[in-house]
Motif scaffolding. Structure first.
Motif, PDB file in Angstrom:
ATOM      1  N   LEU A 250       0.550  -0.974   0.074  1.00  0.00           N
ATOM      2  CA  LEU A 250      -0.034   0.381   0.267  1.00  0.00           C
ATOM      3  C   LEU A 250       0.924   1.509   0.071  1.00  0.00           C
ATOM      4  O   LEU A 250       1.830   1.091   0.145  1.00  0.00           O
ATOM      5  N   ILE A 251       0.668   1.818  -1.333  1.00  0.00           N
ATOM      6  CA  ILE A 251       1.597   3.675  -0.971  1.00  0.00           C
ATOM      7  C   ILE A 251       0.348   4.526  -0.727  1.00  0.00           C
ATOM      8  O   ILE A 251      -0.451   4.591  -1.562  1.00  0.00           O
ATOM      9  N   HIS A 252       0.799   5.660   0.236  1.00  0.00           N
ATOM     10  CA  HIS A 252      -0.393   6.325  -0.162  1.00  0.00           C
ATOM     11  C   HIS A 252       0.585   7.390   0.618  1.00  0.00           C
ATOM     12  O   HIS A 252       0.877   8.212   1.911  1.00  0.00           O
ATOM     13  N   GLY A 253      -0.600   9.055   0.243  1.00  0.00           N
ATOM     14  CA  GLY A 253       0.389  10.140   0.431  1.00  0.00           C
ATOM     15  C   GLY A 253      -0.970  10.620   1.823  1.00  0.00           C
ATOM     16  O   GLY A 253      -2.287  10.419   1.508  1.00  0.00           O
ATOM     17  N   THR A 254       0.271  11.819   2.589  1.00  0.00           N
ATOM     18  CA  THR A 254      -0.806  11.842   3.691  1.00  0.00           C
ATOM     19  C   THR A 254      -1.576  13.158   3.515  1.00  0.00           C
ATOM     20  O   THR A 254      -2.473  13.336   4.106  1.00  0.00           O
ATOM     21  N   ALA A 255      -1.149  13.506   2.516  1.00  0.00           N
ATOM     22  CA  ALA A 255      -2.244  14.722   1.997  1.00  0.00           C
ATOM     23  C   ALA A 255      -2.942  14.418   0.718  1.00  0.00           C
ATOM     24  O   ALA A 255      -3.543  15.271   0.279  1.00  0.00           O
ATOM     25  N   ASP A 256      -3.277  13.280   0.780  1.00  0.00           N
ATOM     26  CA  ASP A 256      -4.515  12.652  -0.144  1.00  0.00           C
ATOM     27  C   ASP A 256      -6.136  13.164   0.371  1.00  0.00           C
ATOM     28  O   ASP A 256      -6.493  12.939   1.417  1.00  0.00           O
ATOM     29  N   THR A 257      -6.347  14.003  -0.155  1.00  0.00           N
ATOM     30  CA  THR A 257      -7.457  15.057   0.065  1.00  0.00           C
ATOM     31  C   THR A 257      -9.000  13.521  -0.590  1.00  0.00           C
ATOM     32  O   THR A 257     -10.111  13.884  -0.016  1.00  0.00           O
ATOM     33  N   THR A 279       4.044   4.714   3.738  1.00  0.00           N
ATOM     34  CA  THR A 279       2.935   6.583   3.982  1.00  0.00           C
ATOM     35  C   THR A 279       4.091   7.772   3.326  1.00  0.00           C
ATOM     36  O   THR A 279       5.320   7.184   3.765  1.00  0.00           O
ATOM     37  N   ILE A 280       3.778   8.597   2.603  1.00  0.00           N
ATOM     38  CA  ILE A 280       4.203   9.459   2.257  1.00  0.00           C
ATOM     39  C   ILE A 280       3.911  10.644   2.439  1.00  0.00           C
ATOM     40  O   ILE A 280       2.856  11.327   2.112  1.00  0.00           O
ATOM     41  N   PRO A 281       4.863  11.194   3.763  1.00  0.00           N
ATOM     42  CA  PRO A 281       4.679  13.099   4.336  1.00  0.00           C
ATOM     43  C   PRO A 281       4.116  13.847   3.261  1.00  0.00           C
ATOM     44  O   PRO A 281       5.607  14.015   2.147  1.00  0.00           O
ATOM     45  N   GLY A 282       3.298  15.206   3.357  1.00  0.00           N
ATOM     46  CA  GLY A 282       2.865  15.407   1.919  1.00  0.00           C
ATOM     47  C   GLY A 282       2.061  15.023   0.766  1.00  0.00           C
ATOM     48  O   GLY A 282       1.850  16.873   0.203  1.00  0.00           O
ATOM     49  N   GLY A 284      -0.102  14.026  -2.350  1.00  0.00           N
ATOM     50  CA  GLY A 284      -1.586  13.841  -2.680  1.00  0.00           C
ATOM     51  C   GLY A 284      -1.733  12.700  -3.407  1.00  0.00           C
ATOM     52  O   GLY A 284      -0.771  11.519  -2.979  1.00  0.00           O
ATOM     53  N   HIS A 285      -2.650  12.329  -4.136  1.00  0.00           N
ATOM     54  CA  HIS A 285      -3.146  11.456  -4.453  1.00  0.00           C
ATOM     55  C   HIS A 285      -2.561  10.985  -5.824  1.00  0.00           C
ATOM     56  O   HIS A 285      -2.803   9.714  -6.272  1.00  0.00           O
ATOM     57  N   MET A 286      -1.626  12.002  -6.152  1.00  0.00           N
ATOM     58  CA  MET A 286      -0.886  10.962  -7.500  1.00  0.00           C
ATOM     59  C   MET A 286       1.152  10.321  -7.018  1.00  0.00           C
ATOM     60  O   MET A 286       1.929  11.308  -7.574  1.00  0.00           O
ATOM     61  N   PRO A 287       1.236   9.836  -6.199  1.00  0.00           N
ATOM     62  CA  PRO A 287       2.056   9.150  -5.764  1.00  0.00           C
ATOM     63  C   PRO A 287       2.977   8.737  -6.760  1.00  0.00           C
ATOM     64  O   PRO A 287       4.455   9.012  -6.441  1.00  0.00           O
ATOM     65  N   HIS A 288       2.264   8.142  -8.112  1.00  0.00           N
ATOM     66  CA  HIS A 288       2.971   7.762  -9.097  1.00  0.00           C
ATOM     67  C   HIS A 288       4.027   8.164 -10.201  1.00  0.00           C
ATOM     68  O   HIS A 288       4.524   7.884 -10.685  1.00  0.00           O
ATOM     69  N   HIS A 289       3.974   9.942  -9.452  1.00  0.00           N
ATOM     70  CA  HIS A 289       3.817  10.278 -10.303  1.00  0.00           C
ATOM     71  C   HIS A 289       4.825  11.521  -9.463  1.00  0.00           C
ATOM     72  O   HIS A 289       5.876  11.798 -10.267  1.00  0.00           O
ATOM     73  N   SER A 290       5.003  11.990  -8.244  1.00  0.00           N
ATOM     74  CA  SER A 290       5.339  13.297  -7.118  1.00  0.00           C
ATOM     75  C   SER A 290       6.276  12.414  -6.867  1.00  0.00           C
ATOM     76  O   SER A 290       7.749  12.792  -6.452  1.00  0.00           O
TER      77      SER A 290
END
Length: 305
Positions: A250-257, A279-282, A284-290
Motif C-alpha cells: 500500500l502506498i498512500h500520501g498523507t495529504a491525499d484529500t 506513507t508519504i508525508p505531504g 497527494g493523490h498521485m504519488p506514482h508521479h510525485s
C-alpha cells in the motif's frame, strides 16, 4: 408560450448533441488508440504491452485511461517486467460493459489478459483501479498487489454533487450531454491540478493524458456509474479482506484529500495478513508521479515477495 419553450428546448438539445459529437470526434482523432485490442464476449479491451520479465498489470483510476500510467511510470519498469497497461472498461478506448461493478471489470480484464498468456501477474492499481485490483484478488489470480492511493473501505458522507446528480435520470440525460458539449479546457486543467495537489502537475502531463477522451458522453456515463456504485461494493468486500494472503503493498500520501489515508489504506493495513504500508508525508493523490521511486520500490518488493 408552451410551444416556444418546447422548440427552444429541442433546439438546445440539438446544439448540445451536435457539439458533443464534434468534440468527441476531435478527441478520438487527437488521441487514437496507442496499443492493441483483445475481445472478451464481444467487447474490446484496449491495452499496451512492453518489456520482458514477470507480468505486471497496471490499472488506472477514475476519469482517466492507461495514458496516466504510461506517461512516465511504465517505461521505468520495462527493463525487468512485461508491463501490460489496460484501459478499464468504458474508459480510454475499451468498450463499456453492461455491468459496471468492480468485479465485472476485474473479470473482464482477467479474461482479456489470459488470452495474452497473463495469468498470475503482479497487479498495480491506482485510485479506483486499486479497488478493481482488490476485487480481482478476492476472486483469485494476482500473485501480489500494489495499491496506490486506492479506495478500499466504505467512507462516511456522500459523494460530491456531480456524482449524486449523475445518479439520476436528469443527470444522465441532461447534465452529461451538457458537460460533454460545453465543459471548457480551463475546468479540465483546474480539475487536474486538484488531483495533483498539493504538488504540481508534471510538465507535459495534460498533453499526454488526453483528458478530452474522458468528456465523451459514453465515457462520462461509464465513469459516473462506476463511482456511484463504488461504496456499496466496498461494503461487501471489506469483510473478506482478512482472507487475502497474497503480498500487498500500500502506498498512500498523507495529504491525499481525494482518497484519505486514514479512511482507506491505514485501516486496510490492519485487516490484511501480508501487507506493507508506505506513507508519504505531504504527498497527494498521485504519488506514482510525485514520488515514483517509492512506488517502483514497492513494485519490486511485491514481485520478490
Amino acid at each position: 408560450m408552451a410551444t416556444s419553450l418546447v422548440i427552444a428546448a429541442l433546439g438546445l438539445a440539438g446544439v448540445t448533441h451536435w457539439r458533443a459529437s464534434a468534440r468527441e470526434a476531435a478527441a478520438e482523432a487527437a488521441f487514437p488508440p496507442t496499443g492493441q485490442f483483445v475481445t472478451v464476449a464481444g467487447r474490446r479491451l484496449h491495452y499496451e504491452m512492453a518489456g520482458s520479465g514477470p507480468d505486471l498489470v497496471l490499472i488506472h483510476g477514475a476519469s482517466g485511461s492507461l495514458r496516466d500510467l504510461t506517461f512516465s511510470l511504465r517505461d521505468r519498469l520495462t527493463d525487468r517486467f512485461r508491463v501490460i497497461a489496460v484501459d478499464r472498461p468504458g474508459l480510454g478506448h475499451s468498450d463499456p460493459l453492461e455491468e459496471t461493478s468492480l468485479l465485472a471489470q476485474a473479470r473482464h480484464i482477467k479474461a482479456g489478459l489470459a488470452q495474452l498468456g497473463v495469468t498470475e501477474p503482479v497487479v498495480l492499481g491506482q485510485s479506483y483501479g486499486g479497488a478493481v485490483a482488490l476485487a480481482w484478488a478476492l476472486e483469485g489470480g494476482p500473485r501480489a498487489l500494489v495499491l496506490v492511493g486506492s479506495p478500499s473501505m466504505p467512507w462516511p458522507g456522500k459523494l460530491d454533487p456531480w456524482y449524486r446528480l449523475t445518479d439520476t435520470w436528469p443527470g444522465r440525460h441532461l447534465a452529461i450531454p451538457l458537460a460533454a458539449a460545453f465543459v471548457p479546457q480551463s475546468y479540465v486543467s483546474a480539475a487536474t491540478a486538484a488531483v495533483f495537489a498539493p504538488g504540481p502537475v508534471p510538465a507535459g502531463y495534460e498533453d499526454h493524458l488526453g483528458a478530452a477522451l474522458t468528456l465523451r458522453r459514453e465515457t462520462l456515463v461509464a465513469n459516473t456509474s462506476q463511482i456511484n456504485s463504488l461504496r456499496p461494493e466496498l461494503v461487501t468486500m471489506e469483510p473478506r479482506y482478512p482472507a487475502l494472503a497474497l503480498p500487498v503493498e500500500l502506498i498512500h500520501g498523507t495529504a491525499d484529500t481525494i482518497v484519505p489515508l486514514h479512511i482507506h489504506s491505514q485501516p486496510l493495513a490492519q485487516l490484511l495478513p501480508n501487507v506493507t504500508l508506505t506513507t508519504i508525508p505531504g504527498a497527494g493523490h498521485m504519488p506514482h508521479h510525485s514520488h515514483a521511486d517509492l512506488v517502483l520500490q514497492a513494485i519490486d518488493r511485491a514481485a520478490l515477495r
